[in-house]
Design an enzyme around this catalytic site. Structure first.
Site, PDB file in Angstrom:
ATOM      1  N   ASP A 249       0.818  -1.212   0.000  1.00 51.75           N
ATOM      2  CA  ASP A 249       0.000   0.000   0.000  1.00 51.75           C
ATOM      3  C   ASP A 249       0.858   1.270   0.000  1.00 51.75           C
ATOM      4  O   ASP A 249       1.974   1.272   0.524  1.00 51.75           O
ATOM      5  CB  ASP A 249      -0.919  -0.024   1.232  1.00 51.75           C
ATOM      6  CG  ASP A 249      -2.055   0.981   1.129  1.00 51.75           C
ATOM      7  OD1 ASP A 249      -2.359   1.440   0.005  1.00 51.75           O
ATOM      8  OD2 ASP A 249      -2.639   1.315   2.178  1.00 51.75           O
TER       9      ASP A 249
ATOM     10  N   ASN B 117     -11.248  -2.141  -4.813  1.00 52.49           N
ATOM     11  CA  ASN B 117     -10.507  -1.251  -5.723  1.00 52.49           C
ATOM     12  C   ASN B 117     -11.278  -0.987  -7.023  1.00 52.49           C
ATOM     13  O   ASN B 117     -10.965  -0.034  -7.748  1.00 52.49           O
ATOM     14  CB  ASN B 117      -9.111  -1.809  -6.049  1.00 52.49           C
ATOM     15  CG  ASN B 117      -8.130  -1.711  -4.899  1.00 52.49           C
ATOM     16  OD1 ASN B 117      -7.229  -2.548  -4.761  1.00 52.49           O
ATOM     17  ND2 ASN B 117      -8.275  -0.704  -4.044  1.00 52.49           N
TER      18      ASN B 117
HETATM   19  C1  IPE Z   1      -5.589  -2.582  -0.047  1.00 55.08           C
HETATM   20  O1  IPE Z   1      -5.177  -1.263  -0.221  1.00 55.08           O
HETATM   21  C2  IPE Z   1      -5.614  -3.285  -1.369  1.00 55.08           C
HETATM   22  C3  IPE Z   1      -4.320  -3.507  -2.023  1.00 55.08           C
HETATM   23  C4  IPE Z   1      -3.154  -3.204  -1.525  1.00 55.08           C
HETATM   24  C5  IPE Z   1      -4.383  -4.129  -3.327  1.00 55.08           C
HETATM   25  P1  IPE Z   1      -6.219  -0.076  -0.354  1.00 55.08           P
HETATM   26  O2  IPE Z   1      -5.440   1.175  -0.433  1.00 55.08           O
HETATM   27  O3  IPE Z   1      -7.176  -0.349  -1.442  1.00 55.08           O
HETATM   28  O4  IPE Z   1      -6.999  -0.186   1.030  1.00 55.08           O
HETATM   29  P2  IPE Z   1      -7.753   0.897   1.912  1.00 55.08           P
HETATM   30  O5  IPE Z   1      -8.736   1.597   1.006  1.00 55.08           O
HETATM   31  O6  IPE Z   1      -6.717   1.831   2.435  1.00 55.08           O
HETATM   32  O7  IPE Z   1      -8.398   0.107   2.993  1.00 55.08           O
HETATM   33  C1  IPE Z   2      -1.573   0.367  -3.367  1.00 54.15           C
HETATM   34  O1  IPE Z   2      -1.410   1.728  -3.378  1.00 54.15           O
HETATM   35  C2  IPE Z   2      -1.947  -0.211  -4.706  1.00 54.15           C
HETATM   36  C3  IPE Z   2      -3.342  -0.666  -4.803  1.00 54.15           C
HETATM   37  C4  IPE Z   2      -4.241  -0.575  -3.865  1.00 54.15           C
HETATM   38  C5  IPE Z   2      -3.752  -1.273  -6.035  1.00 54.15           C
HETATM   39  P1  IPE Z   2      -2.634   2.741  -3.347  1.00 54.15           P
HETATM   40  O2  IPE Z   2      -3.075   2.975  -4.742  1.00 54.15           O
HETATM   41  O3  IPE Z   2      -3.693   2.268  -2.423  1.00 54.15           O
HETATM   42  O4  IPE Z   2      -1.924   4.045  -2.774  1.00 54.15           O
HETATM   43  P2  IPE Z   2      -2.467   5.000  -1.633  1.00 54.15           P
HETATM   44  O5  IPE Z   2      -2.862   4.139  -0.482  1.00 54.15           O
HETATM   45  O6  IPE Z   2      -3.620   5.741  -2.208  1.00 54.15           O
HETATM   46  O7  IPE Z   2      -1.307   5.871  -1.311  1.00 54.15           O
HETATM   47 MG    MG Z   3      -4.050   2.503  -0.458  1.00 51.21          MG
END
Ligand code: IPE
Ligand code: IPE
Ligand code: MG
Length: 242
Positions: free
Chosen positions: A22, A70
């Site tokens: 993340d 997502n």
């Molecule tokens: C969790 O991260 C999903 C992945 C890393 C693929 P998100 O960024 O989507 O999760 P939340 O929204 O912070 O819970």
């Molecule tokens: C993780 O990074 C990748 C996925 C969830 C696919 P994020 O896209 O959630 O990045 P942040 O959390 O918004 O920084």
């Molecule tokens: Mg994230």
């Protein structure tokens, strides 16, 4: 790094490590770049982490690549993410296969286009007899969905008479999850400072150790992974015992 490696107890390597990768978006935004840029940089972290797993001979590694939730992101970001993931998986397929690693993809594959779905199934088929380790990619994954899916499949078996209610125990239920025959998760690593599980492997990580780091995923490297493993090895796992 050499000093760090010396701290590893090779007799206490976790069997199954799961990672919530993340922080790509925030990493990019901090640099005034598009979120896409952050996702692209995150690929290097994934490669470095998989190299570290190979060096430590970790048998099962599960990566949270794209969650069911997502799909709520803007279409442009979803398209970019899927394209990036698909391209890199294709590029690294041979490397993974040469390492004798089996690829498993868990999640709602039906949500992807016919072409991507067919290729994902092909990646699994091609590597299915590999014995050096299992790399699992959670794609369009939701732990709650996985549990409902298992429950429905079990209900069908009861309904048809193939199974009996008394057959349902931990093992039986586990065998209806995507991760059938996998060992339970020993360690969950989440980057970016968020301290939540976000619908990842709820059943499988019932007794997992949790490791949270503020490092954003694109900054995460082998050193950070080793630090997580060393931290894990210092913990006393009691499983309810004394
Ligand atoms: C969790 O991260 C999903 C992945 C890393 C693929 P998100 O960024 O989507 O999760 P939340 O929204 O912070 O819970
Ligand atoms: C993780 O990074 C990748 C996925 C969830 C696919 P994020 O896209 O959630 O990045 P942040 O959390 O918004 O920084
Ligand atoms: Mg994230």
């Amino acid at each position: 790094m050499e000093n760090l490696l010396k701290k590893i107890d090779y007799n206490n390597i976790p069997n199954h490590v799961a990672i919530i990768m993340d922080g790509n978006g925030r990493w990019a935004e901090k640099r005034g770049k598009s979120r896409k840029f952050g996702h692209e940089k995150g690929i290097y972290s994934t490669i470095d982490t998989l190299n570290a797993c190979k060096e430590l001979s970790i048998p099962y590694i599960t990566l949270y690549v794209f969650s069911h939730e997502n799909w709520n992101r803007p279409k442009k970001e979803i398209d970019e993410l899927i394209k990036l993931l698909y391209k890199n998986l294709k590029n690294y397929l041979e490397v993974i296969h040469k390492r004798n690693i089996r690829i498993i993809i868990i999640g709602e594959l039906s949500k992807f286009s016919e072409k991507i779905k067919n290729d994902l199934v092909f990646f699994m088929k091609k590597t299915k007899n590999n014995k050096s380790g299992t790399l699992t990619l959670a794609l369009s994954y939701s732990a709650k969905e996985e549990i409902i899916r298992a429950t429905k499949n079990i209900a069908k078996k009861i309904h048809s008479g193939e199974s009996k209610i008394k057959d349902i125990d931990y093992n039986f239920f586990q065998n209806h999850l995507y991760t059938k025959n996998f060992p339970d998760v020993d360690l969950i690593i989440r980057t970016s400072g968020e301290k939540r599980i976000s619908n990842f492997l709820l059943w499988q990580s019932a007794y997992a150790e949790l490791y949270f780091t503020d490092t954003l995923w694109p900054d995460f490297r082998k050193k950070d992974f080793i630090e997580a493993i060393i931290n894990y090895q210092k913990r006393k796992r009691r499983f309810g015992n004394i």
